[in-house]
Write an enzyme that holds these catalytic residues in place. Sequence first.
Site: not given
Ligand code: RB5
Length: 150
Positions: A8, A65, A67, A98
């Site tokens: 994203d 993304c 996180t 694994h």
């Molecule tokens: C985007 O703001 C964020 O929510 C997305 O990149 C991700 O971290 C979601 O798990």
Amino acid sequence: MRIALGSDHAGLCLKREIAAQLTSLGHEPLDFGTQGTASVDYPDFAEKVARAIQSGDCAKGVLVCGTGVGMCIAANKFRGIRAALCTCELEARMTRQHNDANILCLGERVIGVELARAIAEAFFATAFAGGRHQVRLDKIAAIERGEAQR
Ligand code: RB5
């Protein structure tokens, strides 16, 4: 290896770094987007990468993304997908050995570029160990088919 990439907006920069690294390692990265900084929804890109693996078009994938968590949750909804969020090289090696993970998830807001590169290198250099681990993957596949006791 042909590798599907997706991110994203929050994972765009790290995805591009990993794409360049994979090319330099002799792989063929295929970027399924996003390509800009406009806010988008990570499940859309998790789906594109998961479908590319399900169809056999790509052998493995990388999803990035903010996180790595959202991508991992979304990708694991697709049959045959074993997506692993990795924050260190040990997790990357172990999830290949694994779990035979076929998608590496990374969090651009969590780890630095050098660590991400080391994780990706470990992930794509490590083979599945098979044996007792295959038995466990077979049980996961049975859960996907709805055959598991609930
Ligand atoms: C985007 O703001 C964020 O929510 C997305 O990149 C991700 O971290 C979601 O798990």
